[in-house]
Enzyme design. Structure first.
Site, PDB file in Angstrom:
ATOM      1  N   LEU A  47      10.722 -20.139  -3.675  1.00 33.05           N
ATOM      2  CA  LEU A  47       9.628 -19.383  -3.060  1.00 33.05           C
ATOM      3  C   LEU A  47       8.278 -19.701  -3.705  1.00 33.05           C
ATOM      4  CD1 LEU A  47       8.804 -16.884  -1.198  1.00 33.05           C
ATOM      5  CD2 LEU A  47       9.032 -15.512  -3.280  1.00 33.05           C
TER       6      LEU A  47
ATOM      7  N   ARG B 211     -12.391   2.154  -7.662  1.00 30.16           N
ATOM      8  CA  ARG B 211     -11.509   3.215  -8.177  1.00 30.16           C
ATOM      9  C   ARG B 211     -11.913   3.588  -9.601  1.00 30.16           C
ATOM     10  NH1 ARG B 211      -5.601   2.355  -5.491  1.00 30.16           N
ATOM     11  NH2 ARG B 211      -6.385   1.755  -3.454  1.00 30.16           N
TER      12      ARG B 211
ATOM     13  N   THR C 125     -11.057  -6.959  -3.768  1.00 26.14           N
ATOM     14  CA  THR C 125     -12.428  -6.951  -4.303  1.00 26.14           C
ATOM     15  C   THR C 125     -13.039  -5.558  -4.163  1.00 26.14           C
ATOM     16  OG1 THR C 125     -13.110  -7.854  -2.140  1.00 26.14           O
ATOM     17  CG2 THR C 125     -13.004  -9.406  -3.970  1.00 26.14           C
ATOM     18  N   GLU C 126     -12.463  -4.736  -3.293  1.00 23.24           N
ATOM     19  CA  GLU C 126     -12.973  -3.364  -3.096  1.00 23.24           C
ATOM     20  C   GLU C 126     -12.322  -2.359  -4.058  1.00 23.24           C
ATOM     21  OE1 GLU C 126     -12.119  -5.425  -0.392  1.00 23.24           O
ATOM     22  OE2 GLU C 126     -14.273  -5.816  -0.219  1.00 23.24           O
TER      23      GLU C 126
ATOM     24  N   SER D  52      -7.867  -4.425   5.742  1.00 20.80           N
ATOM     25  CA  SER D  52      -8.536  -4.195   4.456  1.00 20.80           C
ATOM     26  C   SER D  52      -8.970  -5.508   3.782  1.00 20.80           C
ATOM     27  CB  SER D  52      -7.632  -3.378   3.517  1.00 20.80           C
ATOM     28  OG  SER D  52      -7.327  -2.129   4.091  1.00 20.80           O
TER      29      SER D  52
ATOM     30  N   ARG E 278      -4.771  -1.376   9.297  1.00 23.55           N
ATOM     31  CA  ARG E 278      -5.947  -2.228   9.095  1.00 23.55           C
ATOM     32  C   ARG E 278      -5.600  -3.348   8.123  1.00 23.55           C
ATOM     33  NH1 ARG E 278      -7.577   2.975   7.136  1.00 23.55           N
ATOM     34  NH2 ARG E 278      -7.100   3.198   4.920  1.00 23.55           N
TER      35      ARG E 278
ATOM     36  N   HIS F  77       2.018   3.182  -9.190  1.00 16.73           N
ATOM     37  CA  HIS F  77       1.790   1.744  -9.387  1.00 16.73           C
ATOM     38  C   HIS F  77       2.966   1.095 -10.120  1.00 16.73           C
ATOM     39  CE1 HIS F  77      -2.045   2.054  -7.569  1.00 16.73           C
ATOM     40  NE2 HIS F  77      -2.612   2.749  -8.541  1.00 16.73           N
TER      41      HIS F  77
ATOM     42  N   ARG G 156       2.312  -4.363   6.727  1.00 15.51           N
ATOM     43  CA  ARG G 156       1.602  -3.305   6.008  1.00 15.51           C
ATOM     44  C   ARG G 156       2.373  -2.005   6.111  1.00 15.51           C
ATOM     45  NH1 ARG G 156      -4.693  -1.996   5.054  1.00 15.51           N
ATOM     46  NH2 ARG G 156      -4.316  -0.410   3.467  1.00 15.51           N
TER      47      ARG G 156
ATOM     48  N   ASP H   5       0.827  -1.222   0.000  1.00 14.52           N
ATOM     49  CA  ASP H   5       0.000   0.000   0.000  1.00 14.52           C
ATOM     50  C   ASP H   5       0.858   1.268   0.000  1.00 14.52           C
ATOM     51  OD1 ASP H   5      -2.320   1.464   0.005  1.00 14.52           O
ATOM     52  OD2 ASP H   5      -2.675   1.269   2.164  1.00 14.52           O
TER      53      ASP H   5
END
Ligand code: IPE
Ligand code: IPE
Ligand code: MG
Length: 238
Positions: free
Chosen positions: A133, A74, A69-70, A194, A192, A40, A186, A23
């Site tokens: 990995l 955007r 999913t949220e 999220s 949070r 990004h 995070r 984030d």
């Protein structure tokens, strides 16, 4: 005075499964008066370098949150930009293959574009036998959505209510067969989850930092692991 001794690489306890909420891309770009797309793009570079670093130091599982999913809330232009970054990444997985990284996607693939779905399947198939990995990319992933899917599958399989255990649920999640994340990171100053790995994170350790994801480097990961190494995990015992 008591000083905590820095543990050497051999002594430190590595997490088995690190999960990262990548984030802060937008704020990183804003700070530089750049468009969010630049954030990004920078975040994608960080992702590649951190995945390589985890592989190098012997982390077994890494799960990164790439799109929730949220995140469909955007603007379409931003969603398209994120999907295009993913396309570029998936078209260039040879380097990951060379590094022995096993790629897997977790999340609901159904609403994604057909070409992306194909690239995802190809990347998974191409890296299926890698023994380094295990890299999960959470794409159109939501923890609640994952649990709903799991329950639907349990019902569809006709499993009796009295036979359902915690293991039944775990085995029907996207992460079936994998150990739960023991360390969740995070950056970006938010505290949070999220909707990330909400079932799997029941006993994870957390590490928060103000660093914005594009600025996050191997040294920061080392610092986080150093902290993890000092935690006293009791799992309800004494
Ligand atoms: C994380 O960075 C990337 C995605 C959610 C896809 P953000 O885009 O959320 O960056 P901020 O939180 O706006 O800084
Ligand atoms: C979480 O970041 C999702 C990803 C990193 C992919 P968000 O930026 O979407 O989370 P909120 O909106 O701050 O909770
Ligand atoms: Mg964000």
């Amino acid at each position: 005075m008591f000083f905590k001794k820095k543990k050497s690489d051999e002594e430190r306890i590595l997490p088995t499964h690190i999960a990262i909420i990548m984030d802060g891309n937008g704020r990183w770009a804003k700070k530089r008066s750049l468009p969010r797309t630049a954030g990004h793009a920078a975040g994608s570079k960080t992702f590649k370098s951190i995945a390589r670093y985890c592989n190098k130091i012997g982390i077994k599982y890494l799960t990164v949150y790439a799109f929730s999913t949220e995140n469909w809330k955007r603007p379409k232009s931003e969603v398209d930009n994120i999907m295009n970054i993913l396309r570029d990444y998936l078209k260039d997985t040879d380097s990951f293959k060379d590094e022995n990284i096993k790629l897997e996607f977790i999340g609901d693939r159904e609403p994604l574009a057909d070409d992306i779905k194909e690239l995802m399947l190809k990347a998974e198939a191409d890296s299926a036998s890698a023994t380094g990995l295990h890299l999960n990319i959470a794409l159109n992933y939501g923890g609640r959505d994952e649990i709903v899917h799991a329950v639907k599958r349990i019902v569809a399989e006709g499993i009796n209510a009295e036979d359902i255990t915690e293991q039944t649920i775990s085995e029907h999640l996207y992460t079936a067969g994998q150990p739960d994340p023991d360390f969740i990171i995070r950056p970006s100053g938010e505290y949070r989850l999220s909707n990330y790995l909400i079932w799997q994170s029941a006993y994870a350790e957390y590490w928060f930092s103000d660093i914005l994801w594009p600025d996050f480097g191997p040294k920061d990961l080392d610092r986080a692991i150093e902290d993890f190494s000092r935690r006293n995990r009791r799992f309800g015992g004494i």
